[in-house]
Design a protein around this motif. Structure first.
Motif, mmCIF file in Angstrom:
data_model
loop_
_atom_site.group_PDB
_atom_site.id
_atom_site.type_symbol
_atom_site.label_atom_id
_atom_site.label_comp_id
_atom_site.label_asym_id
_atom_site.label_seq_id
_atom_site.Cartn_x
_atom_site.Cartn_y
_atom_site.Cartn_z
ATOM 1 N N MET A 59 0.884 -1.155 0.194
ATOM 2 C CA MET A 59 0.043 -0.127 0.052
ATOM 3 C C MET A 59 0.863 1.144 -0.045
ATOM 4 N N LEU A 60 1.915 1.367 0.880
ATOM 5 C CA LEU A 60 2.570 2.366 1.153
ATOM 6 C C LEU A 60 3.561 2.578 -0.142
ATOM 7 N N ARG A 61 3.824 1.397 -1.069
ATOM 8 C CA ARG A 61 4.449 1.692 -2.281
ATOM 9 C C ARG A 61 3.722 2.370 -3.391
ATOM 10 N N TYR A 62 2.373 2.010 -3.454
ATOM 11 C CA TYR A 62 1.858 2.825 -4.514
ATOM 12 C C TYR A 62 1.637 4.207 -4.154
ATOM 13 N N ILE A 63 1.395 4.444 -2.898
ATOM 14 C CA ILE A 63 1.215 6.056 -2.567
ATOM 15 C C ILE A 63 2.408 6.673 -2.791
ATOM 16 N N ARG A 64 3.743 5.962 -2.623
ATOM 17 C CA ARG A 64 5.188 6.632 -2.748
ATOM 18 C C ARG A 64 5.138 6.895 -4.371
ATOM 19 N N TYR A 65 4.804 5.767 -5.242
ATOM 20 C CA TYR A 65 4.685 5.987 -6.447
ATOM 21 C C TYR A 65 3.887 7.398 -6.958
ATOM 22 N N VAL A 66 2.752 7.415 -6.462
ATOM 23 C CA VAL A 66 1.841 8.403 -7.074
ATOM 24 C C VAL A 66 2.310 9.817 -6.538
ATOM 25 N N LEU A 67 2.831 9.695 -5.328
ATOM 26 C CA LEU A 67 3.353 11.045 -4.892
ATOM 27 C C LEU A 67 4.795 11.450 -5.628
ATOM 28 N N SER A 68 5.471 10.474 -6.008
ATOM 29 C CA SER A 68 6.629 10.763 -6.666
ATOM 30 C C SER A 68 6.333 11.395 -8.332
ATOM 31 N N ILE A 69 5.204 10.764 -8.866
ATOM 32 C CA ILE A 69 4.832 11.002 -10.164
ATOM 33 C C ILE A 69 4.496 12.708 -10.138
ATOM 34 N N ILE A 70 3.634 13.065 -8.878
ATOM 35 C CA ILE A 70 3.121 14.042 -8.719
ATOM 36 C C ILE A 70 4.252 15.315 -8.750
ATOM 37 N N VAL A 71 5.344 14.803 -7.934
ATOM 38 C CA VAL A 71 6.394 16.059 -7.763
ATOM 39 C C VAL A 71 7.315 16.114 -8.991
ATOM 40 N N VAL A 72 7.406 15.101 -9.622
ATOM 41 C CA VAL A 72 8.355 14.754 -10.816
ATOM 42 C C VAL A 72 7.532 15.789 -12.083
ATOM 43 N N ALA A 73 6.290 15.486 -12.025
ATOM 44 C CA ALA A 73 5.453 16.304 -13.193
ATOM 45 C C ALA A 73 5.327 17.579 -13.072
ATOM 46 N N SER A 74 4.990 17.890 -11.555
ATOM 47 C CA SER A 74 4.973 19.368 -11.326
ATOM 48 C C SER A 74 6.338 20.103 -11.432
ATOM 49 N N ALA A 75 7.545 19.504 -11.114
ATOM 50 C CA ALA A 75 8.882 20.070 -11.212
ATOM 51 C C ALA A 75 9.061 20.257 -12.883
ATOM 52 N N ALA A 76 8.721 19.380 -13.381
ATOM 53 C CA ALA A 76 9.033 19.247 -14.958
ATOM 54 C C ALA A 76 8.238 20.353 -15.603
ATOM 55 N N TYR A 77 7.055 20.716 -15.137
ATOM 56 C CA TYR A 77 6.030 21.578 -15.445
ATOM 57 C C TYR A 77 6.592 23.055 -15.183
ATOM 58 N N GLU A 78 7.253 23.167 -14.107
ATOM 59 C CA GLU A 78 7.834 24.487 -13.598
ATOM 60 C C GLU A 78 8.894 24.822 -14.527
ATOM 61 N N LEU A 79 9.941 23.782 -14.833
ATOM 62 C CA LEU A 79 10.993 24.232 -15.510
ATOM 63 C C LEU A 79 10.740 24.486 -16.761
ATOM 64 N N LEU A 80 9.848 23.690 -17.433
ATOM 65 C CA LEU A 80 9.509 24.041 -18.906
ATOM 66 C C LEU A 80 8.839 25.378 -19.016
ATOM 67 N N ALA A 81 7.905 25.431 -18.279
ATOM 68 C CA ALA A 81 7.047 26.662 -18.360
ATOM 69 C C ALA A 81 7.450 27.851 -17.782
ATOM 70 N N LYS A 82 8.777 27.616 -16.828
ATOM 71 C CA LYS A 82 9.367 28.937 -16.077
ATOM 72 C C LYS A 82 8.194 29.754 -15.369
ATOM 73 N N ASN A 83 7.382 28.890 -14.610
ATOM 74 C CA ASN A 83 6.260 29.145 -13.957
ATOM 75 C C ASN A 83 6.348 28.769 -12.619
ATOM 76 N N PHE A 84 6.999 29.469 -11.500
ATOM 77 C CA PHE A 84 7.436 28.954 -10.339
ATOM 78 C C PHE A 84 6.248 29.445 -9.238
ATOM 79 N N GLU A 85 5.185 29.360 -9.469
ATOM 80 C CA GLU A 85 4.198 29.569 -8.231
ATOM 81 C C GLU A 85 3.559 28.461 -7.754
ATOM 82 N N PHE A 86 4.123 27.141 -8.291
ATOM 83 C CA PHE A 86 3.531 26.120 -7.720
ATOM 84 C C PHE A 86 4.699 25.390 -6.884
ATOM 85 N N HIS A 87 5.762 26.040 -6.528
ATOM 86 C CA HIS A 87 6.938 25.414 -5.798
ATOM 87 C C HIS A 87 6.379 25.098 -4.411
ATOM 88 N N HIS A 88 5.874 25.668 -3.713
ATOM 89 C CA HIS A 88 5.199 25.439 -2.499
ATOM 90 C C HIS A 88 4.424 24.069 -2.462
#
Length: 77
Positions: free
Chosen positions: A1-30
């Motif tokens: 169970m924790l493994r799947y939660i870790r995967y989902v949270l990791s995907i959220i973090v990586v996708a959000s960070a990639a969006y910030e870097l590509l769009a140069k929009n840093f309002e979602f940093h928090h």
């Protein structure tokens, strides 16, 4: 169970960070720091359950630091 939660949270973090870097929009940093903190908490719990208590406690400490920084960012932003 924790493994799947870790995967989902990791995907959220990586996708959000990639969006910030590509769009140069840093309002979602928090939000990224918040979800990264949750990921560290899940990792810490997993390591603690594997009897690696030192690493588990270190990861929980990182979680606490990220939560303080994230809440501070939410309040000051």
């Amino acid at each position: 169970m924790l493994r799947y939660i870790r995967y989902v949270l990791s995907i959220i973090v990586v996708a959000s960070a990639a969006y910030e870097l590509l769009a140069k929009n840093f309002e979602f940093h928090h939000y990224i720091m918040f979800f990264l903190g949750l990921t560290m908490l899940v990792l810490g719990i997993e390591e603690y359950q594997r009897n690696k208590k030192g690493i588990g406690l270190l990861l929980v400490g990182v979680f606490l630091f990220l939560m303080v920084a994230s809440v501070q960012g939410f309040l000051l932003h």
